[in-house]
Scaffold this motif. Structure first.
Motif, PDB file in Angstrom:
ATOM      1  N   ASN A  39       0.847  -1.186   0.000  1.00 43.72           N
ATOM      2  CA  ASN A  39       0.000   0.000   0.000  1.00 43.72           C
ATOM      3  C   ASN A  39       0.889   1.244   0.000  1.00 43.72           C
ATOM      4  OD1 ASN A  39      -2.548   1.264   0.141  1.00 43.72           O
ATOM      5  ND2 ASN A  39      -2.300   1.543   2.333  1.00 43.72           N
ATOM      6  N   CYS A  40       0.436   2.299  -0.654  1.00 42.23           N
ATOM      7  CA  CYS A  40       1.276   3.490  -0.825  1.00 42.23           C
ATOM      8  C   CYS A  40       1.757   4.060   0.516  1.00 42.23           C
ATOM      9  CB  CYS A  40       0.518   4.567  -1.595  1.00 42.23           C
ATOM     10  SG  CYS A  40      -1.159   4.782  -1.033  1.00 42.23           S
TER      11      CYS A  40
ATOM     12  N   GLN B 218      -3.217  11.954   3.612  1.00 39.37           N
ATOM     13  CA  GLN B 218      -3.223  11.264   2.326  1.00 39.37           C
ATOM     14  C   GLN B 218      -3.955  12.016   1.230  1.00 39.37           C
ATOM     15  OE1 GLN B 218      -3.098   6.992   4.632  1.00 39.37           O
ATOM     16  NE2 GLN B 218      -3.651   6.951   2.474  1.00 39.37           N
TER      17      GLN B 218
ATOM     18  N   GLY C  46      -5.153   8.792  -3.912  1.00 35.15           N
ATOM     19  CA  GLY C  46      -5.322   7.469  -3.304  1.00 35.15           C
ATOM     20  C   GLY C  46      -6.769   6.995  -3.340  1.00 35.15           C
ATOM     21  N   ALA C  47      -7.680   7.946  -3.493  1.00 34.79           N
ATOM     22  CA  ALA C  47      -9.104   7.564  -3.562  1.00 34.79           C
ATOM     23  C   ALA C  47      -9.548   7.497  -5.019  1.00 34.79           C
ATOM     24  CB  ALA C  47      -9.951   8.567  -2.791  1.00 34.79           C
TER      25      ALA C  47
ATOM     26  N   HIS D 226      -9.634   8.527   7.140  1.00 34.26           N
ATOM     27  CA  HIS D 226      -9.522   7.810   5.860  1.00 34.26           C
ATOM     28  C   HIS D 226     -10.810   7.053   5.534  1.00 34.26           C
ATOM     29  CE1 HIS D 226      -8.142   4.895   2.867  1.00 34.26           C
ATOM     30  NE2 HIS D 226      -7.196   5.763   2.605  1.00 34.26           N
TER      31      HIS D 226
ATOM     32  N   GLU E 154      -7.023   1.040   6.104  1.00 31.44           N
ATOM     33  CA  GLU E 154      -5.751   1.671   5.691  1.00 31.44           C
ATOM     34  C   GLU E 154      -4.747   1.601   6.840  1.00 31.44           C
ATOM     35  OE1 GLU E 154      -5.415   2.603   2.683  1.00 31.44           O
ATOM     36  OE2 GLU E 154      -3.833   4.066   2.536  1.00 31.44           O
TER      37      GLU E 154
ATOM     38  N   ARG F 234      -7.443  11.645   5.265  1.00 32.31           N
ATOM     39  CA  ARG F 234      -7.491  12.136   3.880  1.00 32.31           C
ATOM     40  C   ARG F 234      -7.482  13.664   3.910  1.00 32.31           C
ATOM     41  NH1 ARG F 234      -6.441   8.964  -0.053  1.00 32.31           N
ATOM     42  NH2 ARG F 234      -8.143   7.485   0.307  1.00 32.31           N
TER      43      ARG F 234
ATOM     44  N   HIS G 246       1.300  11.944  -0.623  1.00 33.59           N
ATOM     45  CA  HIS G 246       0.984  11.732   0.797  1.00 33.59           C
ATOM     46  C   HIS G 246       2.057  12.371   1.673  1.00 33.59           C
ATOM     47  CE1 HIS G 246      -2.120   9.051  -0.367  1.00 33.59           C
ATOM     48  NE2 HIS G 246      -1.566   7.876  -0.090  1.00 33.59           N
TER      49      HIS G 246
ATOM     50  N   GLN H 145       2.049   9.531  -4.215  1.00 34.49           N
ATOM     51  CA  GLN H 145       1.257   8.312  -4.018  1.00 34.49           C
ATOM     52  C   GLN H 145       1.112   7.490  -5.290  1.00 34.49           C
ATOM     53  OE1 GLN H 145      -2.191   7.897  -5.305  1.00 34.49           O
ATOM     54  NE2 GLN H 145      -2.327   5.872  -4.349  1.00 34.49           N
TER      55      GLN H 145
HETATM   56  C1  2RA Z   1      -5.293   5.477  -0.350  1.00 39.67           C
HETATM   57  N1  2RA Z   1      -3.646   3.800   0.133  1.00 39.67           N
HETATM   58  O1  2RA Z   1      -4.535   6.439  -0.368  1.00 39.67           O
HETATM   59  C2  2RA Z   1      -4.790   4.084  -0.660  1.00 39.67           C
HETATM   60  C3  2RA Z   1      -4.460   3.944  -2.108  1.00 39.67           C
HETATM   61  N2  2RA Z   1      -5.448   3.271  -2.789  1.00 39.67           N
HETATM   62  O2  2RA Z   1      -6.470   5.580  -0.114  1.00 39.67           O
END
Ligand code: 2RA
Length: 340
Positions: free
Chosen positions: A134-135, A162, A166-167, A204, A216, A241, A248, A323
């Motif tokens: 995962n990033c 983030q 990522g979304a 998130h 996450e 987020r 990120h 990301q």
């Molecule tokens: C996010 N890690 O940033 C996840 C990437 N799909 O939501």
């Protein structure tokens, strides 16, 4: 000879970044297949000096393919990765589908490249699946692992900030649209999230688990344990987020078994692969998401002793990483480079 490559999910943000990274790094490619859903089949995609037609992804798409880069979501990976392996391909999967599967190496090239060899996976010889972490995990472990090797991390507390990327592309579009609407005094369009994202931030959007952490956050715990092959290190994550497009940021505090001072930490990080130091106290200049956007490295600053831990066994950092790039496409291509 150059491997025959398939890109699965080529129209997505990460799929497009795969192409940019493969081109920029002169990755050797024999035949190239662009695969996506029926909706995108027939569309054209340029790569190097050629135009390719996107083909609809089916179980039969992988005949003659040596390397398949997947980034089309977990359900697509679950449905098609085995067909790619059965056709003889090595799959590098950016989705979460196989990350915690026993026997599937979960790899950050700067951190645990040996995991590929340990799994025996070889281009053209022994096919298999390699999972991209995962990033938020990648962006944390690129700078933290060298410090862990220097002073043995016991506990990590991380807060992430983030990016919309990522979304997904739609979330990036909504953030942009809402920002305009809010500045124009119009009611913000809310289709992706049930609340305003522009000029706001929120916990998130992944599923909340019974233990009060979201998916996450638990990925950062479990993936760190697997990548470090150390189930004892404590990881406590809070993933947020924030209204940033594609990089990120993470605030990271580490408690070590052994003392490590700021100068040593800075020197270790200066020499670490995939890390760019940005730690200028005089001008109060530290990493920002815009510094890291579209760049390969994780930018590290605010390197300082954790004053709440005795005898110098604690450090805090602030890091930023792209990301879509190091958090996904670049990491996957670097894994592919290890296979050449
Ligand atoms: C996010 N890690 O940033 C996840 C990437 N799909 O939501």
């Amino acid at each position: 000879s150059a491997p025959n490559v398939a890109i699965v999910g080529v129209t997505g943000a990460v799929g497009q970044e795969f192409l940019r990274v493969l081109e920029q790094r002169n990755f050797p490619i024999g035949e190239l297949k662009m695969l996506a859903s029926a909706r995108s089949a027939g569309k054209s995609v340029a790569f190097r000096d050629k135009t390719y037609t996107i083909e609809e992804l089916t179980e039969k798409s992988f005949k003659g393919v040596d390397l398949a880069l997947f980034s089309a979501g977990g359900s697509i990976s679950k449905k098609y990765a085995d067909a790619a392996v059965a056709a003889g391909a090595v799959v590098v999967d950016n989705s979460s589908a196989f990350r915690m599967t026993e026997g599937v190496p979960l790899v950050v090239p700067e951190v645990n490249p040996e995991a590929i060899e340990q799994a025996g996976i070889k281009l053209g010889e022994k096919p298999g699946i390699i999972a991209n972490p995962n990033c938020s995990t990648i962006i944390m472990l690129v700078p933290v692992t060298p410090l862990h090797k220097a002073a043995k991390a016991k506990r990590i507390i991380v807060s992430t900030y983030q990016a919309a990327s990522g979304a997904g592309a739609a979330a990036m579009a909504e953030l942009e649209q809402q920002s305009r609407e809010v500045l124009e005094g119009k009611p913000p369009t809310m289709e992706i999230f049930p609340f305003q994202y522009a000029f706001n931030l929120f916990s998130h959007n992944s599923d909340m688990q019974p233990n009060g952490y979201n998916q996450e956050e638990m990925k950062m715990v479990h993936e760190t344990h697997k990548i470090w092959n150390d189930a004892k290190v404590g990881v406590n994550a809070t993933c947020i987020r924030v209204p940033v497009m594609r990089a990120h940021a993470e605030s990271i505090t580490i408690e070590f078994e052994n003392p490590i001072d700021e100068a040593t930490a800075r020197e270790v990080l200066r020499q670490s692969p995939g890390v760019s130091l940005m730690d200028d106290r005089e001008s109060n200049r530290f990493p920002t998401p815009l510094d890291a956007s579209d760049r390969d490295n994780v930018y590290v600053g605010r390197i300082r002793t954790d004053l709440s831990v005795t005898d110098g066994r604690g450090l805090s950092l602030f890091v930023c990483g792209d990301q879509i790039r190091k958090g996904a496409a670049l990491n996957a291509v670097q894994i592919a480079e290890l296979l050449l």
